[in-house]
Design an enzyme around this catalytic site. Structure first.
Site, PDB file in Angstrom:
ATOM      1  N   LYS A 196       0.857  -1.181   0.000  1.00  0.00           N
ATOM      2  CA  LYS A 196       0.000   0.000   0.000  1.00  0.00           C
ATOM      3  C   LYS A 196       0.894   1.232   0.000  1.00  0.00           C
ATOM      4  CE  LYS A 196      -3.506   2.506   2.564  1.00  0.00           C
ATOM      5  NZ  LYS A 196      -4.553   2.459   3.576  1.00  0.00           N
ATOM      6  N   LYS A 249      -1.980  -1.609  -4.010  1.00  0.00           N
ATOM      7  CA  LYS A 249      -2.858  -0.445  -3.931  1.00  0.00           C
ATOM      8  C   LYS A 249      -2.054   0.835  -4.085  1.00  0.00           C
ATOM      9  CE  LYS A 249      -5.854   1.911  -0.742  1.00  0.00           C
ATOM     10  NZ  LYS A 249      -6.305   2.072   0.606  1.00  0.00           N
TER      11      LYS A 249
HETATM   12  C1  PBG Z   1      -7.117   3.580   5.385  1.00  0.00           C
HETATM   13  C2  PBG Z   1      -7.441   3.412   3.965  1.00  0.00           C
HETATM   14  C3  PBG Z   1      -7.240   4.303   2.891  1.00  0.00           C
HETATM   15  C4  PBG Z   1      -7.844   3.736   1.778  1.00  0.00           C
HETATM   16  C5  PBG Z   1      -8.346   2.508   2.174  1.00  0.00           C
HETATM   17  N1  PBG Z   1      -8.071   2.307   3.524  1.00  0.00           N
HETATM   18  C6  PBG Z   1      -6.700   5.640   2.761  1.00  0.00           C
HETATM   19  C7  PBG Z   1      -5.540   6.223   3.355  1.00  0.00           C
HETATM   20  O1  PBG Z   1      -4.497   5.608   3.560  1.00  0.00           O
HETATM   21  O2  PBG Z   1      -5.672   7.417   3.634  1.00  0.00           O
HETATM   22  C8  PBG Z   1      -7.920   4.373   0.424  1.00  0.00           C
HETATM   23  C9  PBG Z   1      -9.038   3.958  -0.422  1.00  0.00           C
HETATM   24  C10 PBG Z   1      -9.335   4.827  -1.574  1.00  0.00           C
HETATM   25  O3  PBG Z   1      -8.686   5.856  -1.831  1.00  0.00           O
HETATM   26  O4  PBG Z   1     -10.263   4.451  -2.285  1.00  0.00           O
HETATM   27  N2  PBG Z   1      -5.910   3.170   5.823  1.00  0.00           N
END
Ligand code: PBG
Length: 327
Positions: A196, A249
Site C-alpha cells: 500500500k 494499492k
Molecule cells: C485507510 C485506507 C485508505 C484507503 C483505504 N483504507 C486511505 C488512506 O491511507 O488514507 C484508500 C481507499 C481509496 O482511496 O479508495 N488506511
C-alpha cells in the site's frame, strides 16, 4: 509463416470471433465493492468528490448489500465512519461500532450469499487521523498492533469472514493472525494490504471518511511509490506472517507491481482501484471528455490482465450491470 500467408486480422473480423479469442474476460465475480457506513445518520450522504457514492446509514446497509448479491457481486469491504474519535481509535473495536453492527446486520439477512470483508485500520477512528497510536508526532508501531488485534477480533466476532489490515504497520498480519487464532477464529482469512503506497490517489476517500491526517502525512508507514523491490519484500513478509491474500494499492498506476506480485508469488492477489481512480474517470465523463463505460471496462480489464484475481472498485455495481446488458 509470415505475411502474406499469416494475417492477424482474420481473428478480428467479427464480434463472435473476437469474443472467442478474448484472453481476459472481466466478470462481476472478480469485483469487491467498498462500502462506507456512518453512525448516527438516517439518510445516505452523497460524497461530493466521488459522484454516485454515499456514506450509508446503518438502516440502509442490508438493502445495499442485497443489491450487490442480485448483481452477482461476490463480496464487499466495509469502511466505518464512527460517531466518536479519540487518540487511540478505541471506537474501532467497539462491539456496537458501525462496522460491527453492519457486519451483523448483513450476516443475519444474507448469511452466506455475500462475502463480508472489513478494513482494519485506525485512521477513521483516531482524532489525529493517523493509522496508529501517536506519541510526539511518532506513530508507535507495537502499541498500534495491540489495538489492531482487538479490532480484527471484534470484526470476526460480528461475523466478518475476511479482515483486511490496511495500516502498513510492521507485523500487523502476524499479530492479527495470532489474535484471531487465539480467539478461535481460525477460519477468518486475512487479505493484507501488503503493498500500500503513500498515494495522492486517496484524496477523495479521505474526504469521504473524514480521515485526512491532522498533521504530517503517511509516508512514515505507507510505501514510497518509487520502490518496487521494497513492495515485493512487503508482500513476501506478509505471506510469511500468514496473509491468505495480498493486495497492491492503488491499481492503475501500479500494474507493474500487480504483474510482478502475481507472477512471483502465485497467491490470490487483489488490486484496489482507489477513490482517485474512480473520481478521475467520473470527472472526465461528466465533462463529456470520455465514455465512462468504455473507459471503466478497459481499465478494469487491464488490471485483471496484469494478474489481479480480484478488484476492489467503486464501479463494481455499474460494471456488473454493464456486463449483464452486454451478454
Ligand atoms: C485507510 C485506507 C485508505 C484507503 C483505504 N483504507 C486511505 C488512506 O491511507 O488514507 C484508500 C481507499 C481509496 O482511496 O479508495 N488506511
Amino acid at each position: 509463416m509470415t505475411f502474406p500467408e499469416l494475417r492477424m486480422r482474420r481473428l478480428r473480423r467479427t464480434p463472435r470471433i473476437r469474443n472467442l479469442i478474448r484472453e481476459t474476460v472481466l466478470s462481476p465475480k472478480d469485483l469487491i465493492y467498498p462500502m462506507f457506513i456512518k453512525g448516527e445518520i438516517n439518510n445516505p450522504e452523497p460524497i461530493p468528490a466521488m459522484p454516485g457514492q454515499f456514506r450509508l446509514p446503518l438502516n440502509e446497509v442490508v438493502k445495499e448489500a442485497k443489491k450487490l448479491t442480485s448483481l452477482g457481486i461476490p463480496g464487499l469491504i466495509l469502511f466505518g465512519i464512527p460517531v466518536a474519535k479519540d487518540e487511540t481509535g478505541s471506537s474501532a473495536y467497539d462491539k456496537e461500532g458501525v462496522v460491527q453492527q453492519a457486519v451483523r446486520a448483513i450476516k443475519e439477512q444474507l448469511e452466506n450469499e455475500l462475502l463480508v470483508m472489513t478494513d482494519v485500520c485506525l485512521c477513521q477512528y483516531t482524532s489525529h487521523g493517523h493509522c496508529g497510536v501517536v506519541k510526539r508526532d511518532e506513530i508507535l508501531n507495537d502499541r498500534t498492533l495491540q489495538i489492531l488485534k482487538r479490532v480484527a477480533v471484534s470484526h470476526a466476532e460480528a461475523g466478518a469472514e475476511v479482515v483486511a489490515p490496511s495500516g502498513m504497520i510492521d507485523g500487523q498480519v502476524q499479530a492479527i493472525r495470532e489474535a484471531l487464532d487465539g480467539a478461535g477464529f481460525t477460519n477468518v482469512a486475512i487479505m493484507a494490504y501488503s503493498a500500500k503506497h503513500a498515494s495522492h490517489f486517496y484524496g477523495p476517500f479521505r474526504e469521504a471518511v473524514h480521515s485526512a491526517p491532522s498533521f504530517g502525512h503517511r509516508r512514515g508507514y505507507q510505501m514510497d511509490y518509487a520502490n518496487p523491490d521494497e513492495a515485493l519484500r512487503e508482500v513476501e513478509l506478509d505471506i510469511k506472517e500468514g496473509a491468505d491474500m495480498v493486495m497492491v494499492k492503488p491499481a492503475l498506476a501500479y500494474l507493474d507491481l500487480v504483474y510482478r506480485v502475481k507472477t512471483k508469488y502465485r497467491l490470490p492477489t487483489a488490486a484496489y482501484s482507489v477513490s482517485g481512480e474512480y473520481s478521475m474517470i467520473k470527472a472526465a465523463a461528466e465533462k463529456g471528455w470520455m465514455d465512462e463505460k468504455a473507459i471503466v471496462l478497459e481499465v478494469l480489464t487491464a488490471i485483471k490482465r496484469a494478474g489481479a484475481d480480484m478488484i476492489l472498485t467503486y464501479f463494481a455495481r455499474e460494471v456488473a450491470r454493464w456486463l449483464m446488458e452486454d451478454e
